[in-house]
Design a protein around this motif. Structure first.
Motif, PDB file in Angstrom:
ATOM      1  N   VAL A 133       7.840   4.207   5.294  1.00 61.58           N
ATOM      2  CA  VAL A 133       8.812   3.849   4.260  1.00 61.58           C
ATOM      3  C   VAL A 133      10.048   4.741   4.387  1.00 61.58           C
ATOM      4  CG1 VAL A 133       9.212   3.828   1.754  1.00 61.58           C
ATOM      5  CG2 VAL A 133       7.069   2.946   2.692  1.00 61.58           C
ATOM      6  N   ASN A 134      11.202   4.136   4.205  1.00 59.93           N
ATOM      7  CA  ASN A 134      12.537   4.747   4.275  1.00 59.93           C
ATOM      8  C   ASN A 134      13.061   4.924   5.698  1.00 59.93           C
ATOM      9  OD1 ASN A 134      12.959   4.867   1.468  1.00 59.93           O
ATOM     10  ND2 ASN A 134      11.745   6.744   1.364  1.00 59.93           N
ATOM     11  N   ASN A 135      12.231   4.659   6.720  1.00 57.97           N
ATOM     12  CA  ASN A 135      12.743   4.655   8.093  1.00 57.97           C
ATOM     13  C   ASN A 135      13.671   3.478   8.263  1.00 57.97           C
ATOM     14  OD1 ASN A 135       9.702   5.726   9.811  1.00 57.97           O
ATOM     15  ND2 ASN A 135      11.332   6.954   8.971  1.00 57.97           N
ATOM     16  N   LYS A 136      14.573   3.595   9.214  1.00 58.96           N
ATOM     17  CA  LYS A 136      15.451   2.490   9.605  1.00 58.96           C
ATOM     18  C   LYS A 136      14.819   1.832  10.825  1.00 58.96           C
ATOM     19  CE  LYS A 136      18.957   3.717   6.865  1.00 58.96           C
ATOM     20  NZ  LYS A 136      19.216   3.023   5.652  1.00 58.96           N
ATOM     21  N   ILE A 137      14.894   0.512  10.881  1.00 56.58           N
ATOM     22  CA  ILE A 137      14.342  -0.233  12.004  1.00 56.58           C
ATOM     23  C   ILE A 137      15.403  -1.189  12.531  1.00 56.58           C
ATOM     24  CG2 ILE A 137      13.257  -1.934  10.475  1.00 56.58           C
ATOM     25  CD1 ILE A 137      10.990  -2.168  12.529  1.00 56.58           C
TER      26      ILE A 137
ATOM     27  N   LEU B  79       9.857  -5.246   4.732  1.00 57.88           N
ATOM     28  CA  LEU B  79       8.490  -4.760   4.581  1.00 57.88           C
ATOM     29  C   LEU B  79       7.813  -4.871   5.936  1.00 57.88           C
ATOM     30  CD1 LEU B  79       7.460  -6.722   1.357  1.00 57.88           C
ATOM     31  CD2 LEU B  79       8.222  -4.358   1.496  1.00 57.88           C
ATOM     32  N   LEU B  80       6.986  -3.890   6.278  1.00 64.18           N
ATOM     33  CA  LEU B  80       6.216  -3.959   7.513  1.00 64.18           C
ATOM     34  C   LEU B  80       4.744  -4.051   7.180  1.00 64.18           C
ATOM     35  CD1 LEU B  80       7.617  -1.338  10.071  1.00 64.18           C
ATOM     36  CD2 LEU B  80       7.897  -3.808  10.080  1.00 64.18           C
ATOM     37  N   GLY B  81       4.045  -4.858   7.964  1.00 63.12           N
ATOM     38  CA  GLY B  81       2.600  -4.893   7.848  1.00 63.12           C
ATOM     39  C   GLY B  81       2.027  -3.566   8.303  1.00 63.12           C
ATOM     40  N   TYR B  82       0.861  -3.252   7.785  1.00 61.80           N
ATOM     41  CA  TYR B  82       0.207  -1.982   8.078  1.00 61.80           C
ATOM     42  C   TYR B  82       0.031  -1.765   9.584  1.00 61.80           C
ATOM     43  CZ  TYR B  82      -3.692   1.247   8.681  1.00 61.80           C
ATOM     44  OH  TYR B  82      -4.495   2.262   9.114  1.00 61.80           O
ATOM     45  N   LEU B  83      -0.439  -2.774  10.304  1.00 59.36           N
ATOM     46  CA  LEU B  83      -0.660  -2.623  11.738  1.00 59.36           C
ATOM     47  C   LEU B  83       0.652  -2.448  12.503  1.00 59.36           C
ATOM     48  CD1 LEU B  83      -3.528  -5.225  12.257  1.00 59.36           C
ATOM     49  CD2 LEU B  83      -3.718  -2.718  12.119  1.00 59.36           C
ATOM     50  N   ALA B  84       1.695  -3.171  12.096  1.00 57.40           N
ATOM     51  CA  ALA B  84       3.008  -3.026  12.740  1.00 57.40           C
ATOM     52  C   ALA B  84       3.553  -1.621  12.509  1.00 57.40           C
ATOM     53  CB  ALA B  84       3.989  -4.063  12.215  1.00 57.40           C
TER      54      ALA B  84
ATOM     55  N   PHE C  85      17.646  -2.374   9.456  1.00 57.79           N
ATOM     56  CA  PHE C  85      17.025  -2.613   8.159  1.00 57.79           C
ATOM     57  C   PHE C  85      16.300  -1.349   7.711  1.00 57.79           C
ATOM     58  CE2 PHE C  85      17.694  -6.831   9.666  1.00 57.79           C
ATOM     59  CZ  PHE C  85      17.792  -7.632   8.547  1.00 57.79           C
ATOM     60  N   THR C  86      16.243  -1.147   6.400  1.00 57.52           N
ATOM     61  CA  THR C  86      15.493  -0.032   5.822  1.00 57.52           C
ATOM     62  C   THR C  86      14.116  -0.539   5.417  1.00 57.52           C
ATOM     63  OG1 THR C  86      17.519   0.972   4.973  1.00 57.52           O
ATOM     64  CG2 THR C  86      15.436   1.690   3.970  1.00 57.52           C
ATOM     65  N   ILE C  87      13.090   0.182   5.822  1.00 53.97           N
ATOM     66  CA  ILE C  87      11.718  -0.187   5.456  1.00 53.97           C
ATOM     67  C   ILE C  87      11.473   0.306   4.037  1.00 53.97           C
ATOM     68  CG2 ILE C  87       9.268   0.122   5.980  1.00 53.97           C
ATOM     69  CD1 ILE C  87      10.241   0.713   8.922  1.00 53.97           C
ATOM     70  N   THR C  88      11.220  -0.630   3.124  1.00 58.97           N
ATOM     71  CA  THR C  88      10.991  -0.258   1.721  1.00 58.97           C
ATOM     72  C   THR C  88       9.509  -0.217   1.371  1.00 58.97           C
ATOM     73  OG1 THR C  88      11.181  -2.539   0.994  1.00 58.97           O
ATOM     74  CG2 THR C  88      13.193  -1.195   0.949  1.00 58.97           C
ATOM     75  N   GLY C  89       8.692  -0.873   2.175  1.00 56.29           N
ATOM     76  CA  GLY C  89       7.268  -0.895   1.864  1.00 56.29           C
ATOM     77  C   GLY C  89       6.414  -1.274   3.058  1.00 56.29           C
ATOM     78  N   ILE C  90       5.156  -0.865   2.958  1.00 58.45           N
ATOM     79  CA  ILE C  90       4.123  -1.215   3.933  1.00 58.45           C
ATOM     80  C   ILE C  90       3.076  -2.014   3.170  1.00 58.45           C
ATOM     81  CG2 ILE C  90       2.422  -0.338   5.582  1.00 58.45           C
ATOM     82  CD1 ILE C  90       5.321   0.525   6.252  1.00 58.45           C
ATOM     83  N   TYR C  91       2.647  -3.130   3.763  1.00 62.08           N
ATOM     84  CA  TYR C  91       1.665  -3.985   3.090  1.00 62.08           C
ATOM     85  C   TYR C  91       0.443  -4.195   3.971  1.00 62.08           C
ATOM     86  CZ  TYR C  91       3.389  -7.713   6.123  1.00 62.08           C
ATOM     87  OH  TYR C  91       3.733  -8.458   7.217  1.00 62.08           O
ATOM     88  N   ALA C  92      -0.651  -4.603   3.340  1.00 52.70           N
ATOM     89  CA  ALA C  92      -1.883  -4.941   4.055  1.00 52.70           C
ATOM     90  C   ALA C  92      -2.478  -6.189   3.411  1.00 52.70           C
ATOM     91  CB  ALA C  92      -2.877  -3.786   3.982  1.00 52.70           C
ATOM     92  N   THR C  93      -2.754  -7.176   4.243  1.00 48.49           N
ATOM     93  CA  THR C  93      -3.339  -8.429   3.749  1.00 48.49           C
ATOM     94  C   THR C  93      -4.784  -8.606   4.195  1.00 48.49           C
ATOM     95  OG1 THR C  93      -2.676  -9.706   5.695  1.00 48.49           O
ATOM     96  CG2 THR C  93      -1.085  -9.577   3.868  1.00 48.49           C
TER      97      THR C  93
ATOM     98  N   ILE D 196       0.822  -1.220   0.000  1.00 47.89           N
ATOM     99  CA  ILE D 196       0.000   0.000   0.000  1.00 47.89           C
ATOM    100  C   ILE D 196       0.856   1.271   0.000  1.00 47.89           C
ATOM    101  CG2 ILE D 196      -2.035  -1.065   1.017  1.00 47.89           C
ATOM    102  CD1 ILE D 196      -1.195   0.090   3.731  1.00 47.89           C
ATOM    103  N   GLU D 197       2.134   1.101   0.294  1.00 49.10           N
ATOM    104  CA  GLU D 197       3.055   2.241   0.278  1.00 49.10           C
ATOM    105  C   GLU D 197       4.459   1.709   0.008  1.00 49.10           C
ATOM    106  OE1 GLU D 197       4.725   5.664   3.336  1.00 49.10           O
ATOM    107  OE2 GLU D 197       2.946   4.510   3.905  1.00 49.10           O
ATOM    108  N   GLY D 198       5.218   2.398  -0.829  1.00 49.42           N
ATOM    109  CA  GLY D 198       6.582   1.977  -1.126  1.00 49.42           C
ATOM    110  C   GLY D 198       6.627   0.830  -2.116  1.00 49.42           C
TER     111      GLY D 198
END
Length: 151
Positions: A78-82, A65-70, A90-98, A52-54
Motif C-alpha cells: 500500500v502507498n507504493n507507486k506502480i 487495488l492489487l490482489g494479494y498474489l500480485a 498509479f498509487t496502490i491504495t489497497g491489497i485484496y484477497a478473494t 486485507i490492507e489499506g
C-alpha cells in the motif's frame, strides 16, 4: 456492451441500479499477462474483494487495488507507486484477497482508467443489474430484451 446501451439499462422500469465491469490483460512489469479489472462502482464490489490492507481507491485519482498474489509476486505494498503499461503511474491504495488465484493475481481500478489502458473505447464487458424490491428478475430480462429488440 456499448456505453450508450449500458446507460439505457438504468432507465428500464424496475431496475434499481446498474454497475459495470471491464476485464482484460496487459503486458507490464515483466508479466506477459497481467489482469486488469475496471469497475464502475467500487462500493458494489468492495464487499466481495476482501480488502486485507489499506482501503478502496477513489475514482479518477489514478489509484489501484492489487490482489494479494500480485502484490507478493511484484513486491508492492500500500502507498507504493506502480507503473502500468509503461506510461501511467498509479498509487496502490489497497491489497485484496478473494481466494481465487486468478483474481488475487490481478488488479482492480476505476472503469475509465481500465477502458483507456485496455483500449476498449466506449465498450464494457459486463453489466450488473439490481432489480427493485419485489420485481421479478425474469420481468427485467424481458424488458431488456424488448428495449434491445431481441427475441
Amino acid at each position: 456492451i456499448s456505453i450508450s446501451d449500458y446507460n439505457k439499462l438504468g432507465k428500464i422500469e424496475g431496475v434499481e441500479d446498474v454497475s459495470s465491469l471491464i476485464v482484460g490483460t496487459i503486458q507490464t512489469l515483466g508479466k506477459p499477462y497481467f489482469i486488469v479489472i475496471g469497475i464502475s462502482s467500487i462500493e458494489t464490489l468492495a464487499s466481495k474483494l476482501g480488502i486485507i490492507e489499506g482501503t478502496t481507491f477513489t475514482p479518477g485519482k489514478k489509484e489501484i487495488l492489487l490482489g494479494y498474489l500480485a502484490s507478493r509476486e511484484l513486491d508492492y505494498t500500500v502507498n507504493n507507486k506502480i507503473l502500468i503499461t509503461g506510461q501511467e503511474m498509479f498509487t496502490i491504495t489497497g491489497i485484496y484477497a478473494t481466494g481465487s488465484t486468478i483474481f488475487d493475481s490481478a488488479s482492480v481500478l476505476d472503469l475509465d482508467d481500465a477502458r483507456r489502458i485496455l483500449k476498449r473505447g466506449n465498450y464494457i464487458n459486463m453489466a450488473f443489474i439490481r432489480a427493485e424490491e419485489g420485481i421479478d428478475p425474469d420481468e427485467i430480462i424481458k424488458r431488456i430484451n424488448i428495449a434491445a429488440k431481441l427475441p
